[in-house]
Design a protein around this motif. Structure first.
Motif, PDB file in Angstrom:
ATOM      1  N   ALA A  18      42.986  -4.786  14.088  1.00 52.01           N
ATOM      2  CA  ALA A  18      43.241  -3.462  13.519  1.00 52.01           C
ATOM      3  C   ALA A  18      41.974  -2.737  13.095  1.00 52.01           C
ATOM      4  CB  ALA A  18      44.182  -3.579  12.322  1.00 52.01           C
ATOM      5  N   ARG A  19      40.811  -3.309  13.330  1.00 48.39           N
ATOM      6  CA  ARG A  19      39.581  -2.729  12.791  1.00 48.39           C
ATOM      7  C   ARG A  19      39.334  -1.308  13.288  1.00 48.39           C
ATOM      8  NH1 ARG A  19      35.676  -7.614  14.302  1.00 48.39           N
ATOM      9  NH2 ARG A  19      37.073  -7.489  16.098  1.00 48.39           N
ATOM     10  N   GLU A  55      39.708   4.552  12.215  1.00 51.57           N
ATOM     11  CA  GLU A  55      40.209   5.888  12.547  1.00 51.57           C
ATOM     12  C   GLU A  55      41.022   6.476  11.397  1.00 51.57           C
ATOM     13  OE1 GLU A  55      42.550   8.142  16.230  1.00 51.57           O
ATOM     14  OE2 GLU A  55      42.144   5.988  16.351  1.00 51.57           O
ATOM     15  N   VAL A  56      41.753   5.610  10.668  1.00 53.67           N
ATOM     16  CA  VAL A  56      42.478   6.073   9.479  1.00 53.67           C
ATOM     17  C   VAL A  56      41.483   6.627   8.459  1.00 53.67           C
ATOM     18  CG1 VAL A  56      43.857   5.346   7.489  1.00 53.67           C
ATOM     19  CG2 VAL A  56      44.448   4.526   9.773  1.00 53.67           C
ATOM     20  N   ALA A  57      40.388   5.892   8.232  1.00 54.19           N
ATOM     21  CA  ALA A  57      39.376   6.343   7.276  1.00 54.19           C
ATOM     22  C   ALA A  57      38.754   7.661   7.718  1.00 54.19           C
ATOM     23  CB  ALA A  57      38.292   5.272   7.129  1.00 54.19           C
ATOM     24  N   GLU A  69      35.989  -0.514   3.242  1.00 62.47           N
ATOM     25  CA  GLU A  69      34.610  -0.386   3.712  1.00 62.47           C
ATOM     26  C   GLU A  69      34.436   0.838   4.601  1.00 62.47           C
ATOM     27  OE1 GLU A  69      33.908  -4.115   5.561  1.00 62.47           O
ATOM     28  OE2 GLU A  69      34.032  -5.248   3.677  1.00 62.47           O
ATOM     29  N   ALA A  70      35.427   1.133   5.422  1.00 58.70           N
ATOM     30  CA  ALA A  70      35.344   2.308   6.290  1.00 58.70           C
ATOM     31  C   ALA A  70      35.346   3.593   5.470  1.00 58.70           C
ATOM     32  CB  ALA A  70      36.491   2.312   7.291  1.00 58.70           C
ATOM     33  N   PRO A  98      44.675  -8.458  20.792  1.00 54.56           N
ATOM     34  CA  PRO A  98      44.770  -7.099  21.359  1.00 54.56           C
ATOM     35  C   PRO A  98      44.640  -6.044  20.262  1.00 54.56           C
ATOM     36  CG  PRO A  98      46.932  -8.149  21.289  1.00 54.56           C
ATOM     37  CD  PRO A  98      45.941  -9.212  20.940  1.00 54.56           C
ATOM     38  N   ALA A  99      44.095  -4.888  20.634  1.00 57.09           N
ATOM     39  CA  ALA A  99      43.761  -3.863  19.642  1.00 57.09           C
ATOM     40  C   ALA A  99      44.955  -3.001  19.253  1.00 57.09           C
ATOM     41  CB  ALA A  99      42.651  -2.970  20.182  1.00 57.09           C
ATOM     42  N   CYS A 100      45.001  -2.635  17.968  1.00 53.48           N
ATOM     43  CA  CYS A 100      45.961  -1.638  17.473  1.00 53.48           C
ATOM     44  C   CYS A 100      45.448  -0.241  17.807  1.00 53.48           C
ATOM     45  CB  CYS A 100      46.101  -1.744  15.954  1.00 53.48           C
ATOM     46  SG  CYS A 100      46.722  -3.319  15.344  1.00 53.48           S
ATOM     47  N   HIS A 101      46.317   0.751  17.624  1.00 55.92           N
ATOM     48  CA  HIS A 101      45.870   2.144  17.768  1.00 55.92           C
ATOM     49  C   HIS A 101      46.608   3.013  16.754  1.00 55.92           C
ATOM     50  CE1 HIS A 101      49.514   2.142  20.289  1.00 55.92           C
ATOM     51  NE2 HIS A 101      49.605   3.429  20.003  1.00 55.92           N
TER      52      HIS A 101
END
Length: 359
Positions: free
Chosen positions: A168-169, A174-176, A208-209, A325-328
């Motif tokens: 989820a990084r 992207e949320v930040a 941190e973001a 696998p990556a989140c989006h």
């Protein structure tokens, strides 16, 4: 089996091999045997076959909360992925109860009801997980990792268990970026249980973001939840009761996000006019909310396939791989510009713009 063999005009051994998919039987004969078996209502005895082949062709799946839309959808995808490889699934719901999870593990593995187990751990470590590892049970850890300590056989076995969980990084970054670009400098985080690695990670990565984008440390408030809807309601009440309440809230779980929305509505706080809201574990019905909820989506299909592939590899003696696998981020209408002064010195936005729905 003798009846099927007599009807087709072959031996019982041929029937057994044909129904097992052996390449020693010609396609034409296999088709005749399968058609006769269907017509006569014959099904192989699973228990007897397990004794002969030392395999049940069945995988246990222990999820932490089947009422959680994320795990409900994930369980369905795992069942379909297993069926494509000719495996069945036995589904168990631990209901976020570590003792119940351990009881299921003991029942499934000790009784050889399944060949292996895919498990969503309810806690960083439990006696049942340690016992299963000590017995060299074939396990895939799904969604939540465990804490491996010590140097014994159980610790070594757990360290080798494949871990399948989303990354989820990038999505949290992207949320930040989204919230900071909208001028938010007071942000509440409703975190999963902080004794779990997933709870710590979602809190820390987002925090941190946000700090990298100039959000002051004192502007970030973390409230712990428990993966349940009610904890989202309670967390919102605590956040909004602060002397300087947040202008944006991130709920790091799907049910907690729904609870957060309920809590805001109960307090007559408008989304996104008064508070922006971002959720996690995007559900198919998040776009039906008013406004539709911005949320981090996990790659459920990829997680299911990776978990089943890892388990089948363990069962067949092939290399079993972890997968991440990556989140989006799915952007919808629940985020808007901050309109109040805050400790970080953000300039109040002159007008409110609703976030346009896009992926």
């Amino acid at each position: 089996m003798q009846d099927v063999a007599q009807r087709v005009g072959v031996s019982a051994a041929t029937v057994s091999l044909a129904l097992a998919g052996s390449d020693r039987i010609s396609p034409a004969t296999r088709t005749r045997v399968e058609e006769a078996a269907r017509a006569m209502g014959y099904r192989p005895h699973v228990g007897a076959r397990a004794l002969r082949t030392d395999s049940t062709r069945t995988i246990g799946l222990v999820v932490s909360d089947v009422a959680n839309p994320f795990f409900a959808e994930l369980a369905g995808e795992i069942q379909r992925a297993a069926a494509r490889k000719s495996y069945s699934i036995v589904l168990c719901n631990s209901d976020e109860d570590a003792r119940r999870q351990d009881d299921y593990l003991s029942s499934l593995l000790a009784g050889r009801q399944v060949d292996g187990t895919i498990v969503v751990p309810t806690a960083a470590m439990t006696p049942g997980l340690q016992q299963a590892a000590a017995g060299a049970a074939k396990m895939v850890l799904l969604d939540r990792p465990v804490e491996v300590t010590g140097r014994g056989a159980a610790a070594r076995h757990l360290a080798k268990c494949p871990i399948v969980r989303s990354d989820a990084r990038a999505a949290l970054d992207e949320v930040a970026e989204l919230l900071s670009s909208l001028g938010h400098r007071r942000i509440g985080i409703i975190a999963p249980p902080l004794q779990t690695q997933v709870g710590q990670e979602r809190r820390d990565v987002l925090r941190e973001a946000l700090l990298r984008r100039g959000v002051p440390p004192r502007g970030i408030t973390v409230v712990e939840g428990d993966f349940r809807q009610d904890s989202g309601v309670t967390a919102v009440h605590r956040l909004m009761a602060r002397r300087q309440p947040p202008t944006a809230i991130f709920a790091a779980d799907g049910l907690m996000a729904v609870g957060a929305l309920k809590g805001l509505r109960a307090a007559n706080i408008r989304v996104p006019q008064d508070v922006s809201l971002v959720g996690f574990d995007d559900a198919p019905w998040f776009d039906l909310f008013d406004p539709p909820m911005t949320s981090v989506a996990q790659p459920i299909g990829a997680l299911a396939v990776a978990a089943v592939d890892a388990m089948v590899a363990l069962l067949t003696g092939e290399p079993a791989h972890s997968a991440h696998p990556a989140c989006h981020l799915v952007r919808r209408g629940s985020c808007g510009e901050a309109t109040t002064d805050d400790p970080g010195g953000a300039t109040p936005a002159p007008t409110r713009k609703r976030q346009s729905p896009q992926r």
